[in-house]
Design a protein around this motif. Structure first.
Motif, PDB file in Angstrom:
ATOM      1  N   ARG A 279      -3.039  93.168 140.642  1.00 24.50           N
ATOM      2  CA  ARG A 279      -4.104  93.305 141.631  1.00 24.50           C
ATOM      3  C   ARG A 279      -5.252  92.393 141.256  1.00 24.50           C
ATOM      4  O   ARG A 279      -5.669  92.340 140.096  1.00 24.50           O
ATOM      5  N   LEU A 280      -5.764  91.663 142.246  1.00 27.54           N
ATOM      6  CA  LEU A 280      -6.960  90.836 142.053  1.00 27.54           C
ATOM      7  C   LEU A 280      -7.733  90.812 143.354  1.00 27.54           C
ATOM      8  O   LEU A 280      -7.147  90.598 144.427  1.00 27.54           O
ATOM      9  N   LEU A 281      -9.026  91.041 143.274  1.00 26.42           N
ATOM     10  CA  LEU A 281      -9.892  90.870 144.432  1.00 26.42           C
ATOM     11  C   LEU A 281     -11.260  90.450 143.922  1.00 26.42           C
ATOM     12  O   LEU A 281     -12.016  91.266 143.388  1.00 26.42           O
ATOM     13  N   VAL A 282     -11.555  89.172 144.043  1.00 23.60           N
ATOM     14  CA  VAL A 282     -12.846  88.654 143.593  1.00 23.60           C
ATOM     15  C   VAL A 282     -13.932  89.170 144.537  1.00 23.60           C
ATOM     16  O   VAL A 282     -13.813  89.070 145.754  1.00 23.60           O
ATOM     17  N   GLU A 283     -14.976  89.738 143.959  1.00 27.36           N
ATOM     18  CA  GLU A 283     -16.040  90.378 144.739  1.00 27.36           C
ATOM     19  C   GLU A 283     -17.300  89.516 144.786  1.00 27.36           C
ATOM     20  O   GLU A 283     -17.566  88.727 143.882  1.00 27.36           O
ATOM     21  N   GLY A 284     -18.075  89.688 145.845  1.00 27.14           N
ATOM     22  CA  GLY A 284     -19.394  89.066 145.947  1.00 27.14           C
ATOM     23  C   GLY A 284     -19.408  87.746 146.665  1.00 27.14           C
ATOM     24  O   GLY A 284     -20.157  87.555 147.629  1.00 27.14           O
ATOM     25  N   SER A 285     -18.595  86.825 146.225  1.00 25.67           N
ATOM     26  CA  SER A 285     -18.407  85.539 146.907  1.00 25.67           C
ATOM     27  C   SER A 285     -17.187  84.869 146.298  1.00 25.67           C
ATOM     28  O   SER A 285     -16.772  85.208 145.188  1.00 25.67           O
TER      29      SER A 285
END
Length: 383
Positions: A279-285
């Motif tokens: 699982r990977l989900l870069v947050e913020g931008s």
């Protein structure tokens, strides 16, 4: 953090790092708009021989149509509109219509040999006029308010208005621009192999339970399929690659139906792929200054919804639409790209992980059909 800003009168030049699905798509779409594109890929063969099969949902096919490769994909893949649920002995319990996430004029699903899809996309990249350089990496990126200077492993140095990082799950570029998030294992792993297609295989069938969490297959052409078995993670050091074929045959022995035919063809260790679910989900931008992430470099999830390629292709489409329709390339544009995509990607990542977690936890009354329907139905809308 530097913010990109320039005008439409400035010459536009873009570097794409990584010739995977999203990188190829971005290069094709930007070149179509007249933007100069360099595309570099670390693999000397362009990854054209890697992988077994891929399941493309309708929203992925919609983007492939916009890339101009749909007819090739349709001819060489295997389209279908149903999914079957079986018990481990192969008995079919239920067949249901799949959701046509690409619209009624496209199949719900198309299976394809992954190397063939990559060859088609690379052909389209070359035809677009992009400068494709294989066996090359970006070794250093230096940003300033006006652009990015990049040193390459082949000794060249070039200047760009924007760098698109499409270099995958373990993106070096993501780390280089200061985004610390990394993929996290979910606890499951998948064995994949390409095999001859028995004539009775005309859709994806999934068996839940038995020796594995999931046993499934997907037709990828008139003559081929790819088969997969999902189990708990093993430490990679405990698995000898020379035993891969035997290990997958052993797991397949717990399943009936066409699985005995599939198992007989699993003889070449080099054709068996073993991968953890992450699982990977870069947050913020998804950007820092003039470097922006697309595809697996920004997000990744287990293939339980078969949406990985679709989400990556949609990233490329949305980013290209913004870049080719705005006079100014700046931080506001790149943040808009993130906000449009995160709202669509997050439910897919969360649902994909949840489907696996229910199995890991042994939850027997989970609303699997409901979660799948709630997640996939909104994808019928264009991103």
């Amino acid at each position: 953090m530097t913010q990109p800003s320039d005008s439409a009168s400035s010459p536009r030049r873009v570097l794409v790092i990584g010739a995977g699905t999203s990188g190829n798509a971005a290069a094709i779409l930007l070149r179509r708009a007249g933007i100069d594109v360099d595309l570099v890929e670390v693999a000397s063969d362009g990854n054209a021989a890697v992988g077994s099969g891929i399941t493309l949902q309708g929203n992925a096919l919609r983007v492939l149509r916009e890339l101009g490769v749909w007819e090739q994909v349709r001819r060489e893949g295997y389209a279908f509109d149903e999914v079957g649920i079986t018990i481990p002995d192969g008995t079919v319990l239920h067949v249901q219509k799949d959701i046509r996430t690409g619209g009624d004029d496209l199949p719900a699903t198309l299976g394809m040999q992954r190397p063939r899809l990559q060859q088609i996309l690379l052909g389209a990249v070359r035809a677009s006029g992009a400068d494709l350089r294989l066996g090359v990496t970006a070794e250093a990126l230096v940003q300033d308010p006006h652009g990015v200077t990049v040193d390459f492993s082949d000794g060249r140095t070039s200047r760009y208005d924007l760098v698109i990082a499409a270099d995958g799950l373990n993106s070096r570029t993501r780390a280089a621009i200061g985004i610390a998030q990394k993929p996290e294992p979910t606890g499951m792993a998948i064995w994949r192999v390409a095999a001859p297609r028995p004539l009775q295989v005309t859709r994806t069938d999934l068996a839940y339970g038995g020796r594995c969490y999931i046993a499934g297959y997907c037709p990828t052409s008139e003559s081929t399929l790819y088969a997969y078995l999902v189990e708990g993670c093993h430490h990679r050091t405990s698995l000898d690659p020379a035993s891969y074929a035997a290990r997958m045959r052993d797991l397949a022995a717990g399943y009936g139906g066409v699985w005995p035919q599939i198992a007989k063809s699993i003889t070449d260790e080099a054709m068996v792929n073993y991968t953890w679910f992450d699982r990977l989900l870069v947050e913020g931008s998804w950007h820092r200054g003039r470097v922006v992430l697309v595809g697996d470099a920004a997000h990744a999830c287990p293939p339980t919804l078969a949406q990985g390629a679709a989400m990556s292709l949609e990233d490329a489409l949305v980013l290209a639409e913004l870049l080719t329709s705005r006079e100014t390339w700046d931080g506001q544009l790149l943040q808009e790209y993130y906000e449009r995509r995160i709202a669509r990607v997050r439910p897919v990542v969360d649902a994909s992980v949840q489907l696996g977690q229910w199995q890991l936890d042994g939850v027997r009354d989970a609303d699997v059909p409901g979660l799948i329907g709630r997640t996939l139905s909104p994808l019928k809308e264009r991103p």
